[in-house]
Design a protein around this motif. Structure first.
Motif, mmCIF file in Angstrom:
data_model
loop_
_atom_site.group_PDB
_atom_site.id
_atom_site.type_symbol
_atom_site.label_atom_id
_atom_site.label_comp_id
_atom_site.label_asym_id
_atom_site.label_seq_id
_atom_site.Cartn_x
_atom_site.Cartn_y
_atom_site.Cartn_z
ATOM 1 N N ARG A 576 10.180 8.593 5.820
ATOM 2 C CA ARG A 576 9.011 8.947 5.016
ATOM 3 C C ARG A 576 9.403 9.871 3.856
ATOM 4 O O ARG A 576 10.337 10.673 3.977
ATOM 5 C CB ARG A 576 7.954 9.665 5.861
ATOM 6 N N VAL A 577 8.624 9.761 2.780
ATOM 7 C CA VAL A 577 8.745 10.658 1.632
ATOM 8 C C VAL A 577 7.349 11.164 1.306
ATOM 9 O O VAL A 577 6.417 10.369 1.115
ATOM 10 C CB VAL A 577 9.350 9.939 0.408
ATOM 11 N N TYR A 578 7.195 12.490 1.233
ATOM 12 C CA TYR A 578 5.912 13.106 0.936
ATOM 13 C C TYR A 578 5.878 13.587 -0.517
ATOM 14 O O TYR A 578 6.823 14.224 -0.989
ATOM 15 C CB TYR A 578 5.655 14.288 1.867
ATOM 16 N N GLY A 579 4.793 13.312 -1.214
ATOM 17 C CA GLY A 579 4.565 13.849 -2.557
ATOM 18 C C GLY A 579 5.273 13.120 -3.681
ATOM 19 O O GLY A 579 5.037 13.430 -4.847
ATOM 20 N N TYR A 592 14.910 -2.130 1.226
ATOM 21 C CA TYR A 592 13.516 -2.165 1.656
ATOM 22 C C TYR A 592 12.635 -1.499 0.602
ATOM 23 O O TYR A 592 12.993 -0.438 0.063
ATOM 24 C CB TYR A 592 13.325 -1.408 2.970
ATOM 25 N N PRO A 593 11.462 -2.088 0.309
ATOM 26 C CA PRO A 593 10.505 -1.400 -0.570
ATOM 27 C C PRO A 593 9.730 -0.349 0.223
ATOM 28 O O PRO A 593 9.542 -0.484 1.449
ATOM 29 C CB PRO A 593 9.573 -2.529 -1.023
ATOM 30 N N PHE A 594 9.283 0.695 -0.448
ATOM 31 C CA PHE A 594 8.445 1.702 0.200
ATOM 32 C C PHE A 594 6.998 1.207 0.267
ATOM 33 O O PHE A 594 6.487 0.614 -0.690
ATOM 34 C CB PHE A 594 8.516 3.032 -0.555
ATOM 35 N N LEU A 595 6.363 1.473 1.371
ATOM 36 C CA LEU A 595 4.960 1.108 1.589
ATOM 37 C C LEU A 595 4.107 2.371 1.581
ATOM 38 O O LEU A 595 4.591 3.479 1.838
ATOM 39 C CB LEU A 595 4.819 0.378 2.923
ATOM 40 N N SER A 596 2.819 2.201 1.277
ATOM 41 C CA SER A 596 1.905 3.342 1.184
ATOM 42 C C SER A 596 1.362 3.722 2.546
ATOM 43 O O SER A 596 0.915 2.857 3.320
ATOM 44 C CB SER A 596 0.743 3.021 0.238
ATOM 45 N N GLY A 597 1.380 5.028 2.830
ATOM 46 C CA GLY A 597 0.796 5.563 4.042
ATOM 47 C C GLY A 597 -0.180 6.666 3.676
ATOM 48 O O GLY A 597 -0.376 6.981 2.491
ATOM 49 N N PRO A 598 -0.805 7.306 4.658
ATOM 50 C CA PRO A 598 -1.778 8.388 4.391
ATOM 51 C C PRO A 598 -1.084 9.682 3.942
ATOM 52 O O PRO A 598 -0.663 10.491 4.769
ATOM 53 C CB PRO A 598 -2.479 8.571 5.732
ATOM 54 N N GLY A 599 -0.890 9.868 2.623
ATOM 55 C CA GLY A 599 -0.257 11.069 2.083
ATOM 56 C C GLY A 599 1.243 10.967 1.953
ATOM 57 O O GLY A 599 1.900 11.949 1.628
ATOM 58 N N TYR A 600 1.782 9.784 2.209
ATOM 59 C CA TYR A 600 3.214 9.598 2.092
ATOM 60 C C TYR A 600 3.512 8.122 1.873
ATOM 61 O O TYR A 600 2.625 7.254 2.010
ATOM 62 C CB TYR A 600 3.941 10.108 3.343
#
Length: 620
Positions: A576-579, A592-600
């Motif tokens: 995970r990456v935050y911000g 892998y592409p990054f996917l959207s999560g709740p706040g990260y």
């Protein structure tokens, strides 16, 4: 009016329009290669009969080569003594062309050619011939450290000998028996090792002594600085003795003085006339109440600039030849500094050349330094140079239950080290034009504070970074001077923190990562990748400030490490990456592409099919 005078009192005849520009810099702020405030100045003089005598008839072909550099030349302006040094000259076009090498510049060549280990310090003590006597002497250095050039204290070093660790070897250098409160020299057998750790203040005094100066100043009055010791990789000679330079590495004394100055932020103020050098720390300079009042002589404040406010990230250089400094594992080594001193935004990275050791803490509450390095136990060991590292001798620790222990500890970065960098960060640069009497100007040094009045009538303290003026051959009551300075902030508002790099334990779950970003395009100054798993284990990560290039080459290595107990069997890893929103992540050769999560944003890679030591790579 300038006068250049030789030891016999004869003054050099000068041209009527002679002008010698002078520039005094504060080495703490200026070029790292400038060890002191004065350099060298060039000019010309007529070949008069008086000057022929002054230069010892150097205009003749028959003159000895040694006569072309004159020593102990003194410079006066309106009768005020400014400095002394050497005058090197040549005859060209019927004139004397000369260079004044003032203060420490007079011995600059010596500092660049003589090594610390070669500069013979005549300080070997009287040989002690018996085991009880040497052990008693070692104890006295531990009980009264400031009374001796070197201190003896235990250092755990299982690698000091070339043979594998075994029951015959004492793995503690300067072994100490807590019950008897005595050092154990082992009757000088090859199974034991005695190592004197010389006090830094003592060695600095010895270095300046061979340069022809007596070292003084508040630096030598500090109990803290007097307890700083230099780690060495050369043991003692049992019941014999040798001078202190025999325990020093092969490095030029100029480099030694520079590294010490940078690590401790020291200022060397050299007075060649008095044959003295005054040493003060930046902390003492900033806290000093002494200042020169130049309010009556300021003509105008030419420039005012905003503070740098770029911040600093300060670390100590790690000795990678010492496995004890590895914060990682043998498979995934991590020789990153253990502590980082962050001042403000930390934009400017500073890695100081002088490092330290690590420490091992005992159940009884005391600690002692730890290393894993071969010592030069005989001349057949090719070991002549090593990184400078400092230790601090605390004194005798009272062990619970009885006994004492001579305790030393690493010299890590502390909040006190931030004083100088805060000054650089918060001080407002100003340029002042002033007309100053020679008597006052001759006493002004770049590390002395000045007091001036702003255009609004406020009184401001500042520390000069450069003082520039001209010596002329005309009589004058005032000397036109340009002063570049930084104001001393009444209250520093820049935040200061110390970040510890955690120990990375030798466990299956430790992973490394890198990141690519463009600081200007992405507006990123640091990055942190987090790891989560479906089982009970939790993780934290170290922060990366230096990215790779577009191909994944270079940059800092970050660590994702376990922070709680667990069985080491993980499932369902998620990154995970935050911000921030990177574009992709490369793991075990797959992108892998990054996917959207709740706040990260996150990536859940395919389950691992085996061990891959390559770092995870995040791409913006």
């Amino acid at each position: 009016m300038i006068r250049i005078v030789n030891p016999s009192g004869r003054a050099l005849d000068l041209f009527a329009n002679t002008t010698i520009p002078v520039e005094r810099n504060l080495p703490l702020i200026s070029d790292n290669d400038k060890l002191v405030q004065d350099v060298s100045y060039q000019s010309k003089a007529p070949l008069t009969e008086n000057n022929k005598i002054f230069i010892q008839n150097g205009h003749l072909v028959e003159t000895k080569n040694s006569f072309y550099e004159l020593t102990d030349i003194r410079v006066y302006d309106e009768g005020e003594s400014f400095y002394s040094g050497n005058l090197r000259y040549k005859i060209a076009d019927g004139q004397i062309q000369f260079t004044l090498k003032v203060n420490l510049g007079a011995v600059a060549a010596y500092m660049k050619t003589v090594k610390l280990s070669e500069a013979y310090f005549v300080d070997a003590e009287t040989p002690i011939t018996s085991t009880p006597a040497i052990e008693a002497y070692m104890k006295q250095t531990a009980l009264n450290p400031l009374s001796y050039p070197a201190v003896h204290f235990p250092v755990f070093n299982p690698a000091w000998h070339e043979v594998e660790e075994g029951p015959l070897w004492n793995n503690v250098m300067n072994s100490w028996d807590i019950e008897t409160e005595q050092f154990d020299s082992g009757d000088f057998t090859e199974n034991n090792i005695i190592v004197p750790f010389f006090r830094l203040t003592y060695i600095i005094k010895q270095v300046f002594k061979i340069l022809g100066f007596e070292a003084e100043g508040s630096f030598f009055e500090s109990d803290y600085y007097n307890r700083l010791c230099l780690f060495t990789r050369v043991p003692g000679l049992g019941n014999k003795s040798k001078p202190s330079n025999g325990y020093m590495p092969d490095m030029f004394i100029g480099d030694f003085l520079k590294q010490v100055r940078e690590r401790l932020k020291l200022n060397y103020d050299v007075d060649l006339m008095a044959k003295k050098v005054y040493i003060e720390s930046a902390t003492d300079i900033l806290s000093s109440r002494f200042y020169h009042d130049i309010r009556p002589y300021v003509n105008r404040i030419k420039e005012i600039d905003s503070p740098d406010k770029k911040g600093y990230s300060v670390t100590l250089k790690v000795d990678e030849s010492d496995p004890a400094m590895n914060l990682g594992t043998s498979e995934v080594p991590n020789f990153n500094p253990e502590y980082t001193l962050n001042i403000g935004d930390g934009e400017t990275q500073v890695n100081l050349d002088i490092g330290t050791l690590r420490a091992t803490i005992q159940e009884a509450g005391y600690s002692f330094p730890l290393c894993q390095q071969r010592m030069r136990t005989d001349l057949s060991v090719e070991l002549t140079s090593w990184q400078l590292r400092l230790l601090y001798y605390k004194g005798m620790y009272d062990v619970p239950g009885g006994g004492t222990f001579p305790e030393a500890e690493p010299v890590e970065l502390t909040l006190a080290d931030a004083d100088f960098y805060r000054f650089l960060n918060d001080g407002k640069p100003v340029k002042i034009q002033a007309s100053i009497p020679p008597g006052l100007l001759s006493k002004m040094r770049p590390h002395h504070k000045i007091l001036f009045r702003s255009a609004e009538g406020n009184e401001i303290l500042a520390i000069p970074t450069q003082i520039s003026f001209n010596h002329t051959n005309n009589r004058t009551e005032l000397i036109e001077t340009i002063i570049e300075a930084k104001t001393v902030a009444i209250s520093a508002d820049t935040a200061v923190t110390i970040q510890k790099t955690p120990d990375i334990l030798a466990q299956k779950g430790t992973m490394t990562y890198k990141v690519y970003f463009d600081p200007e395009r992405d507006f990123i100054t640091e990055f942190k990748l987090m790891r989560y798993v479906d089982s009970e284990e939790t993780f934290d990560s170290t922060t990366i400030k230096v990215p790779t290039d577009k191909n994944g080459v270079g940059g800092d290595i970050g660590f994702m490490y376990q922070t709680n107990a667990g069985d080491g069997y993980y499932s369902g890893t998620e990154f995970r990456v935050y911000g921030l929103t990177p574009s992709s992540l490369v793991y075990q050769g797959r992108k892998y592409p990054f996917l959207s999560g709740p706040g990260y944003v996150y990536v859940i890679p395919v389950a691992s099919t085996g061990y891959d030591p390559s770092p995870v790579w995040v791409i913006f």
